[in-house]
Scaffold this active site. Sequence first.
Site, short mmCIF file in Angstrom:
data_model
loop_
_atom_site.label_atom_id
_atom_site.label_comp_id
_atom_site.label_asym_id
_atom_site.label_seq_id
_atom_site.Cartn_x
_atom_site.Cartn_y
_atom_site.Cartn_z
N SER A 125 0.82 -1.20 0.00
CA SER A 125 0.00 0.00 0.00
C SER A 125 0.86 1.26 0.00
O SER A 125 1.63 1.46 -0.93
CB SER A 125 -0.95 -0.09 1.21
OG SER A 125 -1.90 0.93 1.19
N ASP B 36 -9.93 -2.41 -6.20
CA ASP B 36 -9.29 -1.81 -5.02
C ASP B 36 -9.59 -0.31 -5.01
O ASP B 36 -9.08 0.43 -5.83
CB ASP B 36 -7.77 -2.05 -5.11
CG ASP B 36 -7.02 -1.56 -3.87
OD1 ASP B 36 -7.60 -0.77 -3.10
OD2 ASP B 36 -5.87 -1.97 -3.69
N HIS C 150 -8.13 -4.19 -1.71
CA HIS C 150 -6.85 -3.87 -1.08
C HIS C 150 -6.43 -5.02 -0.17
O HIS C 150 -7.22 -5.48 0.65
CB HIS C 150 -7.07 -2.61 -0.25
CG HIS C 150 -5.87 -1.73 -0.14
ND1 HIS C 150 -5.32 -1.10 -1.22
CD2 HIS C 150 -5.13 -1.35 0.94
CE1 HIS C 150 -4.29 -0.36 -0.81
NE2 HIS C 150 -4.15 -0.51 0.49
C1 MLT Z 1 -1.40 5.84 -0.03
O1 MLT Z 1 -1.73 6.79 0.65
O2 MLT Z 1 -0.23 5.57 -0.32
C2 MLT Z 1 -2.50 4.97 -0.52
O3 MLT Z 1 -3.68 5.70 -0.59
C3 MLT Z 1 -2.72 3.78 0.29
C4 MLT Z 1 -2.64 3.99 1.77
O4 MLT Z 1 -3.55 4.52 2.39
O5 MLT Z 1 -1.67 3.58 2.36
#
Ligand code: MLT
Length: 210
Positions: free
Chosen positions: A109, A161, A192
């Site tokens: 992520s 996702d 996700h």
């Molecule tokens: C990010 O902020 O990198 C993506 O939206 C995923 C997350 O929340 O980590």
Amino acid sequence: MSAPAVTGWPHLHRPGAVGSPVLLMLHGTGGDEQGVVALADALDPAAGVLAPRGRVQEQGMNRWFRRLAEGVFDVDDVVARAGELAGFLEAAREHYGLAGRPVVAVGFSNGANIGLATAALHPEALDRVVAFSGMYPFGDRDAGAERLTGTEVLLLNGRADPMAPLDSAIRLAQTLRRRGAQVDQRLREGGHGITAEELADARAWLAARA
Ligand code: MLT
């Protein structure tokens, strides 16, 4: 960069077996360097582990770069933080004597996104990334100009996702390929997260490069 660039940055280091690859483990939003070790163990329990902590805070959660809203990134901060991570990695290679060992970033992520940004902007520091639920991290900007010949990336995404939308994941793969990277993108049903099948795919991808 010098030793303080390493010791001054909270991180976990595990040497791993002699000659094993080193996994640069990059946690997701709200994670930390301890929690992400379980993922390293699931991929390769003998590998070295280098797990820094994201240095941005969002409501008490560790992150790698600032965002304006979910999926809307502060791209200047992405670029700056990718440079910091590249610097940390180069200093850590020296500090821990990692010369000659392959280093592969593994991120989930937000951790996938900083790993991808770092590889896109600093291929001399990082040229292998396994990205679980990552997306294109540069908003409406281009992703840097360096040729990425020699860069290898495994992208593992769910088609549904909401946090790493499919069009962004596809743009990411196209952009990296256009710049010369070898990109293996696997799309599955669902959202996700990390599935057992993706773990198996990542294990095989890493083993083929060990
Ligand atoms: C990010 O902020 O990198 C993506 O939206 C995923 C997350 O929340 O980590």
